[in-house]
Design an enzyme around this catalytic site. Structure first.
Site, short mmCIF file in Angstrom:
data_model
loop_
_atom_site.label_atom_id
_atom_site.label_comp_id
_atom_site.label_asym_id
_atom_site.label_seq_id
_atom_site.Cartn_x
_atom_site.Cartn_y
_atom_site.Cartn_z
N TYR A 142 0.19 7.10 -11.69
CA TYR A 142 -0.59 5.90 -12.03
C TYR A 142 -0.03 5.25 -13.30
CZ TYR A 142 -4.43 3.35 -14.28
OH TYR A 142 -5.19 2.40 -14.92
N SER A 175 -2.95 -0.17 -19.03
CA SER A 175 -3.81 0.96 -19.38
C SER A 175 -3.34 1.56 -20.69
CB SER A 175 -3.77 2.04 -18.30
OG SER A 175 -4.42 3.21 -18.77
P1 NAP Z 1 -12.68 -0.40 -9.66
O1 NAP Z 1 -14.03 -0.44 -10.25
O2 NAP Z 1 -12.32 0.71 -8.74
O3 NAP Z 1 -12.38 -1.82 -8.94
C1 NAP Z 1 -11.14 -2.02 -8.32
C2 NAP Z 1 -11.05 -3.43 -7.79
O4 NAP Z 1 -9.74 -3.60 -7.20
C3 NAP Z 1 -12.05 -3.75 -6.71
O5 NAP Z 1 -12.40 -5.11 -6.79
C4 NAP Z 1 -11.26 -3.48 -5.43
O6 NAP Z 1 -11.73 -4.26 -4.33
C5 NAP Z 1 -9.86 -3.92 -5.83
N1 NAP Z 1 -8.85 -3.18 -5.06
C6 NAP Z 1 -8.55 -1.86 -5.15
N2 NAP Z 1 -7.63 -1.53 -4.24
C7 NAP Z 1 -7.35 -2.67 -3.56
C8 NAP Z 1 -6.46 -2.99 -2.48
N3 NAP Z 1 -5.69 -2.06 -1.89
N4 NAP Z 1 -6.42 -4.25 -2.03
C9 NAP Z 1 -7.19 -5.21 -2.62
N5 NAP Z 1 -8.05 -4.97 -3.61
C10 NAP Z 1 -8.12 -3.72 -4.09
O7 NAP Z 1 -11.54 -0.36 -10.80
P2 NAP Z 1 -11.63 -0.75 -12.36
O8 NAP Z 1 -11.92 0.48 -13.12
O9 NAP Z 1 -12.45 -1.95 -12.55
O10 NAP Z 1 -10.08 -1.07 -12.65
C11 NAP Z 1 -9.59 -2.40 -12.76
C12 NAP Z 1 -8.22 -2.34 -13.39
O11 NAP Z 1 -8.33 -1.77 -14.70
C13 NAP Z 1 -7.23 -1.46 -12.63
O12 NAP Z 1 -5.95 -2.07 -12.63
C14 NAP Z 1 -7.21 -0.18 -13.44
O13 NAP Z 1 -5.99 0.52 -13.31
C15 NAP Z 1 -7.39 -0.71 -14.85
N6 NAP Z 1 -7.90 0.29 -15.77
C16 NAP Z 1 -9.11 0.85 -15.59
C17 NAP Z 1 -9.57 1.83 -16.49
C18 NAP Z 1 -10.92 2.48 -16.32
O14 NAP Z 1 -11.18 3.47 -17.04
N7 NAP Z 1 -11.80 2.00 -15.47
C19 NAP Z 1 -8.76 2.21 -17.57
C20 NAP Z 1 -7.51 1.60 -17.72
C21 NAP Z 1 -7.08 0.64 -16.82
P3 NAP Z 1 -12.15 -3.56 -2.90
O15 NAP Z 1 -13.05 -2.44 -3.24
O16 NAP Z 1 -12.78 -4.63 -2.10
O17 NAP Z 1 -10.85 -3.11 -2.31
#
Ligand code: NAP
Length: 258
Positions: free
Chosen positions: A163, A150
């Site tokens: 986080y 991130s």
């Molecule tokens: P998201 O839309 O909430 O999707 C999260 C994904 O991770 C889903 O496929 C979910 O599957 C899976 N997941 C979450 N908890 C889990 C668990 N306990 N066991 C297994 N699977 C799990 O998140 P996103 O925004 O795409 O984020 C993806 C990555 O990018 C993360 O590492 C996040 O920290 C990073 N990131 C995001 C942002 C942002 O602004 N969005 C910024 C910086 C970094 P299920 O729902 O089936 O559990």
């Protein structure tokens, strides 16, 4: 848009590949020829939807379920992966591992409970650590590990302190493993999104917050999952064979101004 089949013949596993950024990564890798294991933890319908989208786009994918952040999660994940892959008429093992699944804890230090802290580290840091540990005998030489970090690790953001600590730890894992795995031709990199439009951050529904996050980028908008997927696809490709141990910003220049 790309018509390049640069991942043809490769097998990829994208943790959290069912929704958000992971979904875009899964689709992108599959569009470029990879057979993609779309991992999820809870939302089976979302995983199936992503697999169907990939099928409809002419790609190949299958869903793999394993809840992360619980005892034995990495073993469960690889067991499910191995079984599902055996049904795909593909060689055992893989070429590209994307550690993307993650959660956030939007609380300042005063409000983070021990349970919050343990859970966010268990999912964001411990799970990738043991997924890699147990995946190394499956990952082929010349392979790729991409850890989703991130942009928050490069600025002080007290509102998401626990986080961000999980992602900083992941960044060190990237550096250490890039060193260890170099002799096998495996690259290990962190890709760091900024404010990206997904479900991880429900406050994005609040107009004032959307605006603030959009303004953080020099481009004046939120990131879209595809913005991140394009970078991950490059890092996972042969073109990026000389790039390892790096922290690669994919934040639209968030917070680079004074
Ligand atoms: P998201 O839309 O909430 O999707 C999260 C994904 O991770 C889903 O496929 C979910 O599957 C899976 N997941 C979450 N908890 C889990 C668990 N306990 N066991 C297994 N699977 C799990 O998140 P996103 O925004 O795409 O984020 C993806 C990555 O990018 C993360 O590492 C996040 O920290 C990073 N990131 C995001 C942002 C942002 O602004 N969005 C910024 C910086 C970094 P299920 O729902 O089936 O559990």
């Amino acid at each position: 848009m790309t018509t390049d089949m640069r991942h043809e013949g490769k097998t990829a596993l994208v943790t959290g590949g069912s929704r958000g950024i992971g979904r875009a990564i899964s689709r992108r890798l599959a569009r470029e020829g990879a057979l993609v294991a779309v991992h999820y933890g809870h939302d089976e319908a979302a995983a199936e939807r992503t697999v169907k989208e990939i099928d409809a786009e002419g790609g190949r994918a299958f869903a793999v379920r394993a809840e992360l952040g619980v005892d034995g999660d990495a073993a469960t994940l690889w067991g499910a992966f191995d079984r599902a892959l055996a049904g795909q008429d593909a060689e055992p093992g893989l070429d590209i591992l994307v550690n993307n699944a993650g959660i956030t804890v939007p609380r300042t230090i005063a409000n983070v409970t021990e349970q919050d802290y343990d859970r966010v580290f268990a999912i964001n840091t411990k799970a990738p650590f043991f997924i890699i540990q147990r995946g190394l005998d499956r990952l082929r030489d010349g392979g790729r590990i991409v850890n989703i970090s991130s942009v928050a690790t490069r600025v002080g953001l007290p509102a998401i302190v626990s986080y961000t600590m999980t992602k900083s730890a992941l960044d060190h894992l990237t550096l250490a493993l890039a060193t260890e795995l170099g002799p096998r031709g495996i690259t290990v990199n962190s890709v760091a999104p900024g404010y990206t439009e997904t479900e991880i951050n429900p406050t994005l529904r609040i107009q004032e917050i959307r605006q603030r996050y959009s303004d953080a980028s020099v481009f004046g908008r939120l990131g879209q999952p595809a913005d991140i997927a394009d970078v991950v696809s490059f890092v996972a490709s042969d073109e990026a064979r000389w790039v390892t141990g790096q922290w690669i910003d994919a934040s639209g220049g968030a917070h680079i101004g004074a």
